[in-house]
Scaffold this active site. Sequence first.
Site, short mmCIF file in Angstrom:
data_model
loop_
_atom_site.label_atom_id
_atom_site.label_comp_id
_atom_site.label_asym_id
_atom_site.label_seq_id
_atom_site.Cartn_x
_atom_site.Cartn_y
_atom_site.Cartn_z
N HIS A 187 0.86 -1.20 0.00
CA HIS A 187 0.00 0.00 0.00
C HIS A 187 0.90 1.25 0.00
O HIS A 187 1.86 1.32 0.78
CB HIS A 187 -0.92 0.00 1.22
CG HIS A 187 -1.86 1.16 1.20
ND1 HIS A 187 -3.00 1.19 0.41
CD2 HIS A 187 -1.80 2.36 1.82
CE1 HIS A 187 -3.59 2.36 0.56
NE2 HIS A 187 -2.90 3.08 1.41
N GLY A 192 -10.31 -6.89 7.17
CA GLY A 192 -10.43 -5.43 7.12
C GLY A 192 -9.70 -4.85 5.92
O GLY A 192 -8.87 -5.52 5.31
#
Length: 207
Positions: free
Chosen positions: A110, A149
């Site tokens: 990310h 999540g």
Amino acid sequence: MLKLLVCVSGGGTNLQAIIDSIADGRITNAKIVGVISNNPGVKSLERAANAGIPACVISPKDYADRDAFNRAFLEKVKDTDPDLVVLAGFLVRIPEEFVKEYSNRIVNIHPSLIPSFCGVGYYGLKVHERALERGVKITGATVHFVNEGMDEGPIIAQKAVEVLDGDTPEVLQRRVMEQAEWVILPKAIDDIANGRISVTDGKVVRI
Ligand code: GAR
């Protein structure tokens, strides 16, 4: 030998970093056994072909609904039989069933220092646009295991990168890739392939 399946959506510079790191020995004990792209005609597919890696396209657009796509995706993953799935710029929400089945065997890169600039709506260039809007002076990248999540799984590695005056989202994206992503993703794969990390109580620990 850790079998890697790399999932991509676009340019594939992180895929290339993995290919190059295996070739020059920065990653040992691992090989890429397949590439899945959700988009046809992207540079990632060219990179896989150039490296002689089997690649395929599984696009949500080709399926009647999300469930059908999820089934096809999972089937392909199982056919490939990977030890580790690498989400290298894979900008599609992955099926929950897949996350459960491959617990601690999926990693994601990310382009920010999680928990900043992550979660729903934060992907690709948008992450850098938001970082510049906020005026942060330091950003970076994170590689983490994937759980249910969004960008919430155990963090394996992070690297900070300076934001400079006059940065555009594109310039900042490139710096974060060069200085952080292409370094920490191959390193994390090498650590996993060589049994140097494990997950305890939801956190990554070095063995
Ligand atoms: C990378 O910057 C990666 O960190 C990001 O997409 C880009 C893909 O580039 N991933 C995410 O935003 C995931 N939330 P690439 O195709 O050249 O590797």
